[in-house]
Design an enzyme around this catalytic site. Structure first.
Site, PDB file in Angstrom:
ATOM      1  N   GLU A 333      23.389 -37.542  31.208  1.00 25.48           N
ATOM      2  CA  GLU A 333      22.291 -37.024  32.028  1.00 25.48           C
ATOM      3  C   GLU A 333      21.147 -38.023  32.194  1.00 25.48           C
ATOM      4  O   GLU A 333      20.216 -37.784  32.962  1.00 25.48           O
ATOM      5  CB  GLU A 333      21.740 -35.729  31.406  1.00 25.48           C
ATOM      6  CG  GLU A 333      22.677 -34.547  31.492  1.00 25.48           C
ATOM      7  CD  GLU A 333      23.630 -34.416  30.305  1.00 25.48           C
ATOM      8  OE1 GLU A 333      24.177 -33.325  30.098  1.00 25.48           O
ATOM      9  OE2 GLU A 333      23.836 -35.425  29.588  1.00 25.48           O
ATOM     10  N   LYS A 441      21.903 -26.104   8.436  1.00 32.50           N
ATOM     11  CA  LYS A 441      20.732 -25.368   7.973  1.00 32.50           C
ATOM     12  C   LYS A 441      21.097 -24.637   6.688  1.00 32.50           C
ATOM     13  O   LYS A 441      21.830 -23.648   6.695  1.00 32.50           O
ATOM     14  CB  LYS A 441      20.237 -24.387   9.035  1.00 32.50           C
ATOM     15  CG  LYS A 441      18.771 -24.013   8.848  1.00 32.50           C
ATOM     16  CD  LYS A 441      18.160 -23.471  10.116  1.00 32.50           C
ATOM     17  CE  LYS A 441      16.651 -23.337   9.981  1.00 32.50           C
ATOM     18  NZ  LYS A 441      16.016 -22.827  11.211  1.00 32.50           N
TER      19      LYS A 441
END
Length: 541
Positions: A333, A441
């Site tokens: 991108e 996490k």
């Protein structure tokens, strides 16, 4: 009051015209799929690209229509870059490492009217042609005699590229295309759903070429010889085919010969000064350099991107062979370059460990790329080298919308969310902590899988390492280290876990180590962590 300067649009055709006029005898050297070495020049490429443009006129391809390519890094593919885009069409580079089903889907989604391919990929073409009714012209990048009966049977009317060019002359004037017109099309790898199309413009491509050639980026000039190991089907080889023409440097295109021995031989024979590629490729070249006991004679520097470069790899190039490493980061991108890690003067006097702590970062932005780091509520975080947040970018060669997505723009207040969790230090050096989808996490705190992998790669017995999150009843997720060892080496689970002592917080140390024969890699050489996680979970069942 406006300035009184002439208005000339930025066009891709201008790059090859410049190279042909001022560097016309500079070589383009290609390892062909036929196995031999081919030599041409910028003047030769310009001539054949113009003949290609005339051939596309004869086939009836209109401005803005797409021509797909399935090809290695070679002179014919290089001619497509300029003959297709320069004449107002859109070059759509396809990744042949994708599954045929994905390739067929992408061809259809792009609306390709023609498709050019190396004969290496004839089996793919035979598998997908019947599923791509919009493609009217299939063009084999070879002489007519190289087209096999099997291919002619599967793809009736298949054309020979050399025959197409032989029927045209090079009396052609590049059209004055609007600089904002589409020039090329690349698709993301599709790791989180269907691949997405990124449509570049002539303006964005030329500006990116200017920036990538700068001293603090690729540092290219007419005195260089460049070998892009990164494929021309992977984000336009990071813009090197355009930057090379912009400065007029010699270009060496390796074709399908990407093993360490072949790369070493090409670099040595052609006096390559600069090369660019992903870490998995450099492992092979480093192995060959160690076997030879030397570097390719003229090699000055390498650009490593596509995935984090471990400190051990950077050190092996620099300390072992005197080859400068520049770490880079970007995305499809972003055309793709966003940051490059070039040291500043104040870093040169640092000790080896402090200097390496900078070099393992992904670097600071090129002019033309603006960035910010935000928390979950979109609030700016400080550039203190410690605050972790989501990286967002904007600039003249960064995506605004995906091609034919049918979805709203992905921008947030004008910024593109990269999906990377990062820190940024006061000098603007970005360090990617993880991809949002890969960050671990544990007990509400983040663990960087990239840092865990880089430490493992510094162990002398480790050839490749991946760190993935595994479910944990108490902590939600815990890191698992997956390792491929080097041949004729042994290392235990306990030894590897002990290797982390003093390098990271104790709670970052992986809970376990799994040894496997091979880590799955995606179409662009990146580790497929989703696939690896699925394999390991399935093995537990």
């Amino acid at each position: 009051m406006n300035g009184l300067m002439q208005e000339h649009g930025l066009r891709i055709s201008g790059l090859i015209e410049f190279a042909a006029r001022y560097h016309g005898d500079t070589e383009i050297v290609s390892r062909r799929v036929e196995g031999d070495l081919h030599r041409t020049t910028y003047a030769g490429v310009n001539s054949r690209a113009k003949r290609l443009a005339r051939a596309l006129d004869a086939l009836g391809l209109q401005a803005g229509e797409r021509l797909g390519s399935l090809a290695w890094n070679g002179y014919r593919h290089f001619e497509l870059y300029y003959g297709v885009s320069g004449s107002g069409r859109v070059l759509h580079t396809l990744n042949p490492r994708l599954h045929p089903d994905q390739i067929a889907w992408i061809i259809q989604h792009a609306g390709d009217r023609a498709l050019a391919f190396d004969m290496t990929f004839a089996p793919i073409i035979q598998a997908v042609a019947s599923r791509c009714p919009a493609v009217e012209h299939w063009i084999a990048l070879c002489e007519a005699g190289a087209i096999t009966p099997e291919l002619r049977q599967a793809v009736p009317g298949v054309l020979s590229y050399e025959d197409l060019l032989a029927g045209q002359d090079d009396h052609y004037v590049w059209p004055e295309i609007d600089e904002n017109a589409a020039s090329s099309l690349c698709y993301t790898s599709g790791t989180t759903g269907d691949p997405k199309g990124v449509l570049y413009s002539h303006r964005s491509t030329v500006l990116h070429a200017y920036a990538s050639a700068l001293p603090d980026v690729m540092n290219l000039s007419a005195r260089d010889c460049v070998l892009p190991v990164v494929p021309m089907f992977h984000v336009n080889a990071w813009g090197i085919p355009y930057a090379a023409a912009l400065v007029g440097c010699k270009l060496v295109l390796p074709g399908p010969a990407l093993d360490g021995a072949s790369l070493f031989a090409s670099m040595d024979a052609e006096a390559v000064t600069f090369a660019a590629g992903v870490p998995t490729i450099w492992l092979g070249l480093l192995g060959q350099m160690q076997r030879e006991g030397r570097k390719p004679a003229a090699l000055r520097s390498v650009l490593i991107g596509g995935a984090a470069a471990p400190a051990a790899m950077i050190s092996a190039f620099q300390d072992g062979f005197g080859v400068e490493v520049r770490h880079a980061w970007g995305m499809t991108e972003m055309s793709p370059l966003g940051t490059v890690c070039t040291l500043k003067n104040k870093h040169l006097g640092l000790g080896p460990e402090q200097r390496m702590a900078v070099q393992v970062k992904q670097g600071r932005p090129l002019f033309g790329v603006d960035l910010r780091v935000v928390d979950g509520q979109g609030r700016d975080l400080p550039w203190d080298g410690a605050s972790m947040g989501d990286l967002q970018v904007r600039g003249p060669w960064i995506l605004r919308d995906y091609y034919r997505s049918g979805q709203p723009s992905p921008l947030r207040d004008g910024w593109f969310p990269t999906g990377d969790v990062v820190t940024v230090d006061p000098d603007g050096y970005v360090q990617i902590v993880d991809r949002t989808k890969d960050v671990i996490k544990s007990g509400g705190e983040w663990i960087s899988s990239i840092e865990i992998e880089n430490i493992a790669m510094a162990h002398p017995a480790v050839a490749m390492a991946a760190c993935i999150a595994m479910p944990d009843a108490k902590w939600d997720e815990r890191p698992l280290l997956v390792v491929v060892t080097k041949p004729q080496t042994e290392v235990s689970r306990e030894e590897l876990l002990a290797f982390y002592e003093g390098k990271v917080a104790k709670w970052w140390v992986p809970d376990d180590v799994r040894f496997i024969d091979a880590i799955p890699l995606g179409a662009t050489g990146k580790i497929q962590k989703n696939k690896l996680r699925q394999q390991l979970l399935a093995a537990q069942c």
